[in-house]
Design a protein around this motif. Structure first.
Motif, PDB file in Angstrom:
ATOM      1  N   SER A  58     -16.021 -23.128  46.009  1.00 35.15           N
ATOM      2  CA  SER A  58     -17.429 -23.408  45.726  1.00 35.15           C
ATOM      3  C   SER A  58     -17.645 -24.920  45.723  1.00 35.15           C
ATOM      4  CB  SER A  58     -17.803 -22.797  44.374  1.00 35.15           C
ATOM      5  OG  SER A  58     -19.193 -22.664  44.228  1.00 35.15           O
ATOM      6  N   THR A  77     -20.955 -21.179  47.826  1.00 43.88           N
ATOM      7  CA  THR A  77     -19.645 -20.565  47.658  1.00 43.88           C
ATOM      8  C   THR A  77     -19.238 -19.957  48.994  1.00 43.88           C
ATOM      9  OG1 THR A  77     -20.097 -20.077  45.334  1.00 43.88           O
ATOM     10  CG2 THR A  77     -18.343 -18.801  46.370  1.00 43.88           C
ATOM     11  N   ARG A  82     -18.336 -14.885  47.177  1.00 45.08           N
ATOM     12  CA  ARG A  82     -19.597 -14.841  46.440  1.00 45.08           C
ATOM     13  C   ARG A  82     -19.625 -13.638  45.493  1.00 45.08           C
ATOM     14  NH1 ARG A  82     -23.156 -16.490  51.693  1.00 45.08           N
ATOM     15  NH2 ARG A  82     -22.417 -18.640  51.744  1.00 45.08           N
ATOM     16  N   TYR A  86     -17.757 -17.932  40.763  1.00 43.95           N
ATOM     17  CA  TYR A  86     -17.283 -19.292  41.054  1.00 43.95           C
ATOM     18  C   TYR A  86     -18.390 -20.329  40.968  1.00 43.95           C
ATOM     19  CZ  TYR A  86     -12.906 -17.137  42.434  1.00 43.95           C
ATOM     20  OH  TYR A  86     -11.726 -16.429  42.438  1.00 43.95           O
ATOM     21  N   ALA A  87     -19.585 -20.009  41.417  1.00 38.16           N
ATOM     22  CA  ALA A  87     -20.697 -20.967  41.325  1.00 38.16           C
ATOM     23  C   ALA A  87     -21.014 -21.263  39.862  1.00 38.16           C
ATOM     24  CB  ALA A  87     -21.924 -20.431  42.050  1.00 38.16           C
TER      25      ALA A  87
END
Length: 152
Positions: A58, A77, A82, A86-87
């Motif tokens: 990301s 990401t 996705r 992670y974002a």
């Protein structure tokens, strides 16, 4: 192991590629990468990546706007990663490392992701870009409504 890392020049094509499927807008992959490489806007910010077990998953760009105000942009990401958080992890790492700042971002997607980490959508009268929502963090920050950032 997750690590927030300031991106170096060798990371940038991989960072740019994360957004191709969303921001490519009919360009070939090479055209899109070349546009990113030559972007004046991208050169004004500092890119950060989230690395998980050595893999870049990301990224986002930070713009130091004025005093203690930071703009966050181009959060992306890797497509196959996705929906795995992670974002959110990347945003939380930035917000935790750079405390005592006021953050703004423009969301071109549903605001749920950003709200989940504490961002607040400004009232409709302060929304100046159709299709985007201006948001800020932290929620208890006193906002100067006469000096809101324009799209970075």
């Amino acid at each position: 192991m997750k690590k927030l890392i300031k991106a170096n020049p060798n990371d940038l094509d991989k960072v740019y590629a994360m957004g191709y499927d969303v921001w490519g807008e009919g360009k070939t992959y090479q055209e899109y990468i070349e546009e990113c490489r030559s972007s004046v806007k991208y050169k004004k910010g500092i890119w950060y990546i989230l690395s998980v077990d050595g893999e870049t998953v990301s990224s986002c760009i930070l713009y130091y706007l004025t005093g203690n105000t930071i703009g966050i942009g181009s959060l992306a990401t890797v497509s196959e990663k996705r929906g795995l958080g992670y974002a959110s992890s990347l945003l939380n790492e930035i917000l935790n490392r750079k405390k005592n700042y006021l953050y703004f971002l423009w969301s071109d997607i549903t605001t749920t992701l950003y709200e989940s980490v504490g961002f607040v959508v400004l009232e409709d009268i302060y929304q100046t870009h159709k299709g985007s929502s201006l948001m800020y963090y932290p929620s208890n920050y006193k906002i100067d409504f006469d000096n809101l950032p324009n799209y970075f």
